[in-house]
Design an enzyme around this catalytic site. Sequence first.
Site, mmCIF file in Angstrom:
data_model
loop_
_atom_site.group_PDB
_atom_site.id
_atom_site.type_symbol
_atom_site.label_atom_id
_atom_site.label_comp_id
_atom_site.label_asym_id
_atom_site.label_seq_id
_atom_site.Cartn_x
_atom_site.Cartn_y
_atom_site.Cartn_z
ATOM 1 N N THR A 160 0.832 -1.215 0.000
ATOM 2 C CA THR A 160 0.000 0.000 0.000
ATOM 3 C C THR A 160 0.860 1.256 0.000
ATOM 4 O O THR A 160 0.455 2.288 -0.531
ATOM 5 C CB THR A 160 -0.934 -0.028 1.230
ATOM 6 O OG1 THR A 160 -1.848 -1.102 1.050
ATOM 7 C CG2 THR A 160 -1.713 1.255 1.395
ATOM 8 N N THR A 198 1.679 -4.224 4.405
ATOM 9 C CA THR A 198 1.486 -4.513 5.828
ATOM 10 C C THR A 198 0.968 -5.933 6.083
ATOM 11 O O THR A 198 1.181 -6.476 7.161
ATOM 12 C CB THR A 198 0.479 -3.522 6.455
ATOM 13 O OG1 THR A 198 -0.768 -3.625 5.755
ATOM 14 C CG2 THR A 198 0.981 -2.095 6.406
HETATM 15 N N1 ASP Z 1 -2.639 -5.511 0.918
HETATM 16 C C1 ASP Z 1 -1.591 -4.534 1.167
HETATM 17 C C2 ASP Z 1 -0.256 -5.259 1.206
HETATM 18 O O1 ASP Z 1 -0.045 -5.978 2.135
HETATM 19 C C3 ASP Z 1 -1.879 -3.852 2.448
HETATM 20 C C4 ASP Z 1 -0.849 -2.861 2.901
HETATM 21 O O2 ASP Z 1 0.255 -2.758 2.413
HETATM 22 O O3 ASP Z 1 -1.192 -2.112 3.844
HETATM 23 O O4 ASP Z 1 0.535 -5.121 0.314
#
Ligand code: ASP
Length: 319
Positions: free
Chosen positions: A16, A95
């Site tokens: 993200t 994340t």
């Molecule tokens: N789905 C995303 C990922 O893990 C969520 C994020 O980065 O916050 O790449």
Amino acid sequence: MQEVVKSVVILGTGGTIAGTGPDPERSWQYRAAQLTVSQLVAAVPEFAGLPLEAEQVAQIDSKDMSWSVWQALGQSLKAHLARDDVAGVVITHGTDTLEETAYLLHRLVDGRKPVVLTAAMRPATARDADGPGNLRDAVRVVLEAARRGVGGVVAVLHGRIWAGAQVRKAHSCALDAFDAGGRAPLAQLDEAGQWHEAALEWPASGHAGWEVLNSPPPRVEIIHSHADADGWMVKAVLAYGRQHGPLKGLVLAGSGHGTLHQGLEAALVQATSMGVTVWRASRVARGGVSRREGDAFEACGELTPAQARVALMLYLSGV
Ligand code: ASP
């Protein structure tokens, strides 16, 4: 002799933090992994004049993390950490699976230099984008850790430094989304991105080396215990494994202190008799599972089930 100015290498893997969307007010509408790591670096004004290098190792939503991305990350880390002119490395990551990558790297690195993972809960185009601040903090932490002679794997998120072996995603949408399963962060950053815990040591790294990433991983799956868990899933993976390659390990995401439904227990005992190693973690957020007398299956301590899966893969690989 002139002192060598050391660089911070920033490895991009997507997430993200590199996500973009059409409307700054609707931060949930976006696609992860759209901006390059060089674009992320260029968006942080405080980086002007700093010796930074950016390298794109992968470009994925980290929900799709894989052994092959870990192999690419491992190769790149190995090369950069061996360079005398590199102070340390930052990894931009999604994340969702950050806790797995952080734990894996914690086990592999030798701890001589800082390796800092960072991420964001809002895409780069959101009005309240947290990526640039987190990336700025991560670089500051690498530089300060190198100055103090501290090394190892940590995650820097929302103004805190978390141990790589403990960090986990604990909220699915808040900006302050990470914790350490009830443990305190290693440190809190101030406005200038400094931390004041004078004698702070980061947890000792695993020193296992990068070799283990050269071979395909042993197959390890996670099984949950819950109401009506009667072993059906275990029997299904064992049967599938007989056809498509051997299942080597199972991590139980148990209830409570790694407890499990009696039907599931019988199936797991059967799995062990077929040569499958079974370890016990917990689906509970804090406290983990410690070893107790008479346990049928090894306890995974404070690791999350996903981290315990990584630990069991390493164990089955002889690490
Ligand atoms: N789905 C995303 C990922 O893990 C969520 C994020 O980065 O916050 O790449």
